[in-house]
Every structure is written in structure tokens, then in C-alpha cells.
Design a protein around this motif. Structure first.
Motif, PDB file in Angstrom:
ATOM      1  N   HIS A  86      11.855 -10.694  -0.097  1.00  0.00           N
ATOM      2  CA  HIS A  86      10.699  -9.854   0.225  1.00  0.00           C
ATOM      3  C   HIS A  86      10.376  -8.929  -0.943  1.00  0.00           C
ATOM      4  O   HIS A  86       9.210  -8.766  -1.311  1.00  0.00           O
ATOM      5  CB  HIS A  86      10.977  -9.051   1.502  1.00  0.00           C
ATOM      6  CG  HIS A  86       9.804  -8.254   1.975  1.00  0.00           C
ATOM      7  ND1 HIS A  86       9.527  -6.990   1.500  1.00  0.00           N
ATOM      8  CD2 HIS A  86       8.840  -8.535   2.879  1.00  0.00           C
ATOM      9  CE1 HIS A  86       8.445  -6.530   2.085  1.00  0.00           C
ATOM     10  NE2 HIS A  86       8.012  -7.443   2.939  1.00  0.00           N
ATOM     11  N   TYR A  87      11.399  -8.338  -1.541  1.00  0.00           N
ATOM     12  CA  TYR A  87      11.190  -7.434  -2.668  1.00  0.00           C
ATOM     13  C   TYR A  87      10.596  -8.178  -3.864  1.00  0.00           C
ATOM     14  O   TYR A  87       9.676  -7.689  -4.515  1.00  0.00           O
ATOM     15  CB  TYR A  87      12.497  -6.747  -3.063  1.00  0.00           C
ATOM     16  CG  TYR A  87      12.304  -5.761  -4.183  1.00  0.00           C
ATOM     17  CD1 TYR A  87      11.823  -4.490  -3.924  1.00  0.00           C
ATOM     18  CD2 TYR A  87      12.563  -6.116  -5.499  1.00  0.00           C
ATOM     19  CE1 TYR A  87      11.611  -3.583  -4.946  1.00  0.00           C
ATOM     20  CE2 TYR A  87      12.349  -5.221  -6.533  1.00  0.00           C
ATOM     21  CZ  TYR A  87      11.877  -3.952  -6.254  1.00  0.00           C
ATOM     22  OH  TYR A  87      11.661  -3.068  -7.273  1.00  0.00           O
ATOM     23  N   ALA A 134       8.797 -10.845  -3.795  1.00  0.00           N
ATOM     24  CA  ALA A 134       7.425 -11.253  -3.480  1.00  0.00           C
ATOM     25  C   ALA A 134       6.447 -10.084  -3.442  1.00  0.00           C
ATOM     26  O   ALA A 134       5.288 -10.242  -3.832  1.00  0.00           O
ATOM     27  CB  ALA A 134       7.403 -11.993  -2.139  1.00  0.00           C
ATOM     28  N   THR A 135       6.910  -8.912  -2.996  1.00  0.00           N
ATOM     29  CA  THR A 135       5.973  -7.806  -2.758  1.00  0.00           C
ATOM     30  C   THR A 135       6.196  -6.586  -3.651  1.00  0.00           C
ATOM     31  O   THR A 135       5.319  -5.731  -3.748  1.00  0.00           O
ATOM     32  CB  THR A 135       6.054  -7.320  -1.298  1.00  0.00           C
ATOM     33  OG1 THR A 135       7.344  -6.728  -1.083  1.00  0.00           O
ATOM     34  CG2 THR A 135       5.817  -8.458  -0.324  1.00  0.00           C
ATOM     35  N   GLY A 136       7.372  -6.491  -4.245  1.00  0.00           N
ATOM     36  CA  GLY A 136       7.702  -5.303  -5.035  1.00  0.00           C
ATOM     37  C   GLY A 136       8.182  -4.142  -4.185  1.00  0.00           C
ATOM     38  O   GLY A 136       8.432  -3.053  -4.700  1.00  0.00           O
ATOM     39  N   ASN A 137       8.325  -4.356  -2.887  1.00  0.00           N
ATOM     40  CA  ASN A 137       8.795  -3.316  -1.960  1.00  0.00           C
ATOM     41  C   ASN A 137       9.858  -3.885  -1.042  1.00  0.00           C
ATOM     42  O   ASN A 137       9.830  -5.075  -0.704  1.00  0.00           O
ATOM     43  CB  ASN A 137       7.645  -2.800  -1.092  1.00  0.00           C
ATOM     44  CG  ASN A 137       6.582  -2.129  -1.906  1.00  0.00           C
ATOM     45  OD1 ASN A 137       6.863  -1.191  -2.650  1.00  0.00           O
ATOM     46  ND2 ASN A 137       5.359  -2.614  -1.794  1.00  0.00           N
ATOM     47  N   PRO A 193      11.559  -4.364   2.653  1.00  0.00           N
ATOM     48  CA  PRO A 193      11.029  -4.363   4.015  1.00  0.00           C
ATOM     49  C   PRO A 193      11.193  -2.964   4.625  1.00  0.00           C
ATOM     50  O   PRO A 193      12.113  -2.222   4.269  1.00  0.00           O
ATOM     51  CB  PRO A 193      11.916  -5.379   4.750  1.00  0.00           C
ATOM     52  CG  PRO A 193      12.498  -6.232   3.674  1.00  0.00           C
ATOM     53  CD  PRO A 193      12.626  -5.360   2.471  1.00  0.00           C
ATOM     54  N   GLU A 246      13.901   0.745   3.990  1.00  0.00           N
ATOM     55  CA  GLU A 246      13.451   1.930   3.264  1.00  0.00           C
ATOM     56  C   GLU A 246      14.265   3.141   3.703  1.00  0.00           C
ATOM     57  O   GLU A 246      14.659   3.258   4.858  1.00  0.00           O
ATOM     58  CB  GLU A 246      11.961   2.184   3.524  1.00  0.00           C
ATOM     59  CG  GLU A 246      11.045   1.147   2.922  1.00  0.00           C
ATOM     60  CD  GLU A 246      10.975   1.193   1.401  1.00  0.00           C
ATOM     61  OE1 GLU A 246      11.266   2.250   0.799  1.00  0.00           O
ATOM     62  OE2 GLU A 246      10.626   0.160   0.815  1.00  0.00           O
TER      63      GLU A 246
END
Length: 103
Positions: free
Chosen positions: A64-65, A67-70, A72, A76
Motif C-alpha cells: 500500500h505504501y 503504491a500510494t506513498g502513505n 494504510p 498511522e
């Protein structure tokens, strides 16, 4: 791993960190004969949980990181998680100090 028999070697290699591997080997090596089966079963459960639950969860968060730079949302940092981490860190420091005092 769940599809075949575990061995001490496969248990230890499935653990996620060198420290855990060393601890497992130490525990198994030093276990009294009457407790050996129980100690091995404990580490087998730890390894199986890592392989079946924790590792896929971490890989999913990593993908996920990428793919999105963040991360999930559930990974956080929150005020509560920061407080819990600080409390854990203080507890670990107190344990270190106690161990130093005992040595």
C-alpha cells in the motif's frame, strides 16, 4: 509452513529477527527434557503466527505504501498509539536499569 511438518530449523528460520531466532535456539537448547516439547511448541506457534498473520499484514501495508506513498489508515500514528509507545519505552528503560543494577 502449515502444509508440512515443522522442524527446529524451519521454526527458527521463520522467525522475523535475529534476536528472536537466537532466543528460540537458546530456549530450546536450555530447556529441561521434560519441558522441551512445550518450549518447541511455543516457538512453533510464534513462527506460525508470524508466517500466517503478521508477515502478510506487513507485506500488505508495504505494498500500500509503495503504491500510494502513505501507510494504510490503521497504521498511522495517533495520539493514543504515541502514548502507548512512550509508556512501553519507559517500561523498557526501567527494565534495563533494573538489569544493570542486578549485574
Amino acid at each position: 509452513m502449515s502444509g508440512h511438518d515443522w522442524s527446529i530449523d524451519t521454526i527458527v528460520h521463520a522467525l522475523p529477527s535475529p534476536d528472536m531466532r537466537q532466543q528460540a535456539l537458546r530456549d530450546i537448547h536450555l530447556a529441561p527434557v521434560g519441558q522441551l516439547e512445550q518450549v518447541i511448541a511455543h516457538w512453533q506457534n510464534v513462527a506460525a503466527r508470524w508466517v500466517q498473520v503478521e508477515q502478510p499484514r506487513i507485506e500488505e501495508a508495504r505494498a500500500h505504501y509503495v503504491a500510494t506513498g502513505n501507510l494504510p489508515a490503521e497504521h498511522e500514528e495517533t495520539a493514543e498509539s504515541a502514548d502507548r509507545f512512550d509508556a512501553w519505552r519507559q517500561q523498557m528503560e526501567q527494565l534495563r536499569q533494573q538489569q544493570r543494577g542486578a549485574a
